[in-house]
Design a protein around this motif. Sequence first.
Motif, short mmCIF file in Angstrom:
data_model
loop_
_atom_site.label_atom_id
_atom_site.label_comp_id
_atom_site.label_asym_id
_atom_site.label_seq_id
_atom_site.Cartn_x
_atom_site.Cartn_y
_atom_site.Cartn_z
N ARG A 168 0.86 -1.18 0.00
CA ARG A 168 0.00 0.00 0.00
C ARG A 168 0.89 1.23 0.00
NH1 ARG A 168 -3.00 -0.61 4.56
NH2 ARG A 168 -1.36 0.46 5.73
N ASP A 169 0.61 2.18 -0.88
CA ASP A 169 1.37 3.44 -0.94
C ASP A 169 2.87 3.18 -1.06
OD1 ASP A 169 -1.01 4.85 -0.68
OD2 ASP A 169 -0.88 4.91 1.51
N ASN A 170 3.22 2.20 -1.88
CA ASN A 170 4.62 1.88 -2.19
C ASN A 170 5.40 1.30 -1.01
OD1 ASN A 170 4.02 2.85 -4.69
ND2 ASN A 170 5.65 4.36 -4.78
N ASN A 171 4.69 0.82 0.01
CA ASN A 171 5.33 0.14 1.13
C ASN A 171 4.77 -1.27 1.28
OD1 ASN A 171 7.31 1.92 2.31
ND2 ASN A 171 5.60 3.24 2.92
N VAL A 185 6.79 -3.50 6.84
CA VAL A 185 8.12 -4.03 6.51
C VAL A 185 9.02 -2.90 6.04
CG1 VAL A 185 9.38 -5.62 5.01
CG2 VAL A 185 7.15 -6.28 5.94
N THR A 186 8.44 -1.95 5.31
CA THR A 186 9.18 -0.76 4.84
C THR A 186 8.36 0.48 5.16
OG1 THR A 186 8.19 -0.75 2.62
CG2 THR A 186 10.16 -2.12 2.95
N ARG A 193 9.13 7.95 -6.48
CA ARG A 193 10.46 7.97 -5.89
C ARG A 193 10.91 6.56 -5.48
NH1 ARG A 193 12.78 12.71 -4.44
NH2 ARG A 193 13.93 11.70 -2.75
N ILE A 194 10.24 5.99 -4.48
CA ILE A 194 10.63 4.68 -3.95
C ILE A 194 9.43 3.73 -3.99
CG2 ILE A 194 11.52 3.40 -1.98
CD1 ILE A 194 13.56 5.32 -3.10
N ILE A 195 9.66 2.53 -4.55
CA ILE A 195 8.63 1.49 -4.60
C ILE A 195 9.17 0.27 -3.85
CG2 ILE A 195 7.20 0.01 -6.06
CD1 ILE A 195 7.76 1.98 -8.37
N ASN A 196 8.43 -0.20 -2.88
CA ASN A 196 8.78 -1.44 -2.17
C ASN A 196 7.70 -2.49 -2.42
OD1 ASN A 196 11.17 -0.59 -0.43
ND2 ASN A 196 9.65 0.93 0.23
N GLY A 197 8.13 -3.70 -2.78
CA GLY A 197 7.19 -4.80 -2.93
C GLY A 197 6.42 -4.82 -4.23
N GLY A 198 6.64 -3.85 -5.08
CA GLY A 198 6.04 -3.82 -6.41
C GLY A 198 7.11 -3.48 -7.42
#
Length: 741
Positions: A168-171, A185-186, A193-198
Amino acid sequence: MNFRFLGLALFLTTAAPAVLPGSAPAAFAQQKQNITLEDIWQKGTFSARSVPGFNWMKDGRYYSSLSQGNLVQNDVTTGQPVQTLVAGQELKLPGQSQPLAVDGYSFNADESKILFSTDTEPIYRRSSKSYFFVYDRGSKQLVPLSKTAGKQLYATFSPDGKRVAFVRDNNLFVVDLTTMQETAVTTNGAQNRIINGGTDWVYEEEFEFAQGFQWSPDSRQLAYYTFDETEVPEYNMQEWGPLYPKDYRYKYPKAGEKNSIVSISTYDVAAGRNTKMDVGPETDQYIPRIIWTQTPNLLSIRRMNRLQNKLEILHADARTGNTQVVLTDTDPAYVEVNDDLRYLAGGKEFLFSSEKDGYRHLYLYNMSGKLVRQLTKGNWEITSIDGFDEKKGVVYFTSTEASPLQRHLYRIDLKGKGKARLSEAGSGNDVVNMSADTRYFLNYHSEAGQPQVVSLRNGQDGKLVKVLEDNAKLRQKLTEYNLGKLEFINFKTADGVELNASVLKPAGFDASKKYPVLMYVYGGPGSQTVKDDAGGGIAFTNYLWHQLLAQNGYIIVSVDNRGTGARGAAFKKSTYANLGKLETIDQAASARYFATLPYVDKSRIGIWGWSFGGYMTALALTKNADVFKMGVSVAPVTNWRYYDSVYTERFLKTPQQNPQGYDDNSPVQFADQLKGKLLLVHGTGDDNVHFQNSVAFTEAMIKANKDYQTLYYPNRNHGIYGGNTRLHLYRQMTDFVLKNL
């Protein structure tokens, strides 16, 4: 540029229908009908049936599906429902009178819990966001996955069913299903800017995946991607409608520009600890796949250089981040990424596919990357691994062994012995959906001009268990229409290049007459338009539209030029670093070949295509202006400098390294050579092949004082659809063909 052709349709005035040979007197004879645009796009006259919502359950005898809001268990041997797993009325939240409008679901491993999705909203080609809810089949309790506002992406059960991870929301987040406690997790995710998990846009489009995390087999860890796209240039599209159009900005790396910096980390659920994997000091590279091995704490990472001619398999210790390169696959042109890597039980060996002998084949390696043996060999290639029987050591795969125009299912053991075809004898194409235990597989079989037959088959010998859908009504319906026969031919051009082609002649074809020819082209690397199949529901409408044109006296031809697939690496990669050159030469040479046939009017040869095919059409009408009378170019790339880094550089290198490869085959550079009639079509909201391409081409044609027609569709994406869009588009295209060819 993995363009999914989203179907065709058009309107023609119905001609006088023919009388069936040997039928009743003319006044009472059953008459053949002509296809209309309304048949294809409004009435659903030719809609093919399939087996809807098919999802294998853990026992390979059953599958689940959504039916009228209920989740139902079906017997695969009969196709009939055996029980309702969850009644729709059970899916009510406390205080709500109406059940959830469910649009998707997934089970945990033991099928005791279910994730239901609602209000799903597509983002790009493979990504979407939804509201997810967890349903416990034992307690019949339904709860939201998250109490925090905002939709979630990629919600996935852990293998033990105790947790769910989502983005959700790049986290990236993890929810403990016992307590429903949510853990981040993040925390550094940020739009653009930053994408986590996608994944970022270009990975989703060109490496063909969107979910950027995976649970370890023991459920103790998550491996996940982080994309730092801060330095990637933004592309800006305007969304038309309100008084002041809105800007839509997203990160899109064009050829030669900066890519995201990609890293891989693991998260230890119990310890709450993140560990970064060592993917090397180079940041200008790709990580196109990660997969957990069957060895605890061992993560497999695939790494590629930016030019994509070197692929390495790294084994990473998930606890420390230390990595070791165990296998390297290189190619003078490029190495393609797929999902054929399989780690075997026991943690001693893995399967991998490569084109290193000139065709894509299967290889068995030990965990140190030492070759054990090549499993398949020959002047044909595998196209997918469809199943693996761990106990018997048998691999199931689809290949082109029978013909480049066909696909069939085979099996072979890990010693490279006992290869056998499981698909029935005959032609056509088979697409396989195999149960995890390989007991059964669903076989989707189709042949050119015929709708698919869906059957359940035995995984050991391929024998028929039951036909689940034969589309008999549609087959009968097709006999009521004036349809020509689609034929496959093989010919040599004047340059001695051997090419495969399909030819659709009008019903009642008369060899003593002269017919105009419309060529349909895609032509991109590894693609095929010349295949002995119906193409599935959407591509079947392509066939129907061509039949409609044939009813109006046109011969429809499609040719797979050099660079296309299923004929080995040399044929496919011959276009490397000069994308568009040999492909256009072959299409023009094919047109000249058909022009020599006695029943072809050589002064009336046209060409049309979409996406890469739109590019080919624009190039054909400029660099081969004396061959083609007209063309329809839909959503074309007109300068490869405008297209994305991953796809373009794979086939052309970077523009800094190979400027001639970009400029020598750009329609923009040859606009002054345009002679035939051109219809240029594009959607202004195309996030894939930007509208910028058509703007550049029209500007070049204006400077060259060349006449053309253009058709743009506000806010439509690469598929150009929605509401009456297709109806309108193909009416315009039809009129253009009838007036100019």
